[in-house]
Design a protein around this motif. Sequence first.
Motif, PDB file in Angstrom:
ATOM      1  N   LEU A   9       4.849  -5.685   4.875  1.00 21.70           N
ATOM      2  CA  LEU A   9       5.258  -5.238   3.494  1.00 21.70           C
ATOM      3  C   LEU A   9       6.373  -6.154   3.008  1.00 21.70           C
ATOM      4  CD1 LEU A   9       5.566  -1.267   4.141  1.00 21.70           C
ATOM      5  CD2 LEU A   9       3.529  -2.608   3.551  1.00 21.70           C
ATOM      6  N   ASP A  48       2.898  -3.147  -0.230  1.00 14.73           N
ATOM      7  CA  ASP A  48       1.803  -3.593   0.388  1.00 14.73           C
ATOM      8  C   ASP A  48       0.929  -4.570  -0.555  1.00 14.73           C
ATOM      9  OD1 ASP A  48      -1.040  -4.215   1.302  1.00 14.73           O
ATOM     10  OD2 ASP A  48      -0.872  -2.285   2.495  1.00 14.73           O
ATOM     11  N   ARG A  55       4.632   1.530  -0.496  1.00 11.08           N
ATOM     12  CA  ARG A  55       4.407   2.248   0.741  1.00 11.08           C
ATOM     13  C   ARG A  55       5.783   3.016   1.100  1.00 11.08           C
ATOM     14  NH1 ARG A  55      -0.821   2.748   1.575  1.00 11.08           N
ATOM     15  NH2 ARG A  55      -1.884   0.550   1.688  1.00 11.08           N
ATOM     16  N   PRO A  75       8.660   7.451   3.085  1.00 10.32           N
ATOM     17  CA  PRO A  75       7.469   7.088   2.950  1.00 10.32           C
ATOM     18  C   PRO A  75       7.239   7.577   1.209  1.00 10.32           C
ATOM     19  CG  PRO A  75       7.480   8.104   4.909  1.00 10.32           C
ATOM     20  CD  PRO A  75       8.911   8.101   4.344  1.00 10.32           C
ATOM     21  N   TYR A 113       7.285   0.914  10.952  1.00  7.95           N
ATOM     22  CA  TYR A 113       6.810   1.833   9.953  1.00  7.95           C
ATOM     23  C   TYR A 113       6.033   3.005  10.326  1.00  7.95           C
ATOM     24  CZ  TYR A 113       7.279  -2.427   7.052  1.00  7.95           C
ATOM     25  OH  TYR A 113       7.989  -3.426   6.254  1.00  7.95           O
ATOM     26  N   PHE A 125      -0.476   4.737   7.073  1.00  6.49           N
ATOM     27  CA  PHE A 125      -1.085   4.118   5.915  1.00  6.49           C
ATOM     28  C   PHE A 125      -2.309   3.364   6.189  1.00  6.49           C
ATOM     29  CE2 PHE A 125       2.518   1.532   5.901  1.00  6.49           C
ATOM     30  CZ  PHE A 125       2.110   0.229   5.828  1.00  6.49           C
ATOM     31  N   TYR A 132      -4.033   7.856  -0.169  1.00  8.00           N
ATOM     32  CA  TYR A 132      -2.754   7.197  -0.861  1.00  8.00           C
ATOM     33  C   TYR A 132      -2.510   8.360  -1.853  1.00  8.00           C
ATOM     34  CZ  TYR A 132       0.592   4.251  -3.342  1.00  8.00           C
ATOM     35  OH  TYR A 132       1.822   3.774  -3.692  1.00  8.00           O
TER      36      TYR A 132
END
Length: 140
Positions: A9, A48, A55, A75, A113, A125, A132
């Motif tokens: 990320l 991302d 994210r 998040p 993460y 994710f 999402y």
Amino acid sequence: MQTPDAGKLLKLGDTDKTVATQDEDIRNRHVKDKDGADIGKVSDLLIDETERKVRFIEVASGGFLGIGQDKTFLPVETITSITNDEVRIDQTREHLTNAPAYDPDLVPERDTYGDILIHYGYEPFWGPDYRYPDYPQYRH
């Protein structure tokens, strides 16, 4: 859907990219927990680049003029509402204090993460069943 670069990320502030509209840029908005307690301010968005999605939000709290601030990742799934002034999340301040540590001098990797997502009760994710949340995507 798993992406080949899942876990890599970028901070939106470190790129030349923007969100689709100015209204969707939540940086500098106050973050409030589910009870209305002040958590801090959104200092950046982690994106991302492969899937062009936000994210995490980076939240800064404490300190004076940016010095001595604590930073944590939340998040995007924790966001319950967004107004012109604030972002509300579905967690309590107490739960945030027990979150995995974030060191801004280190580049977080996939395990970091994953630990953060698990702490807040969300699936990674990059997992096969991930959906999402309704949140803005960035554009070039």
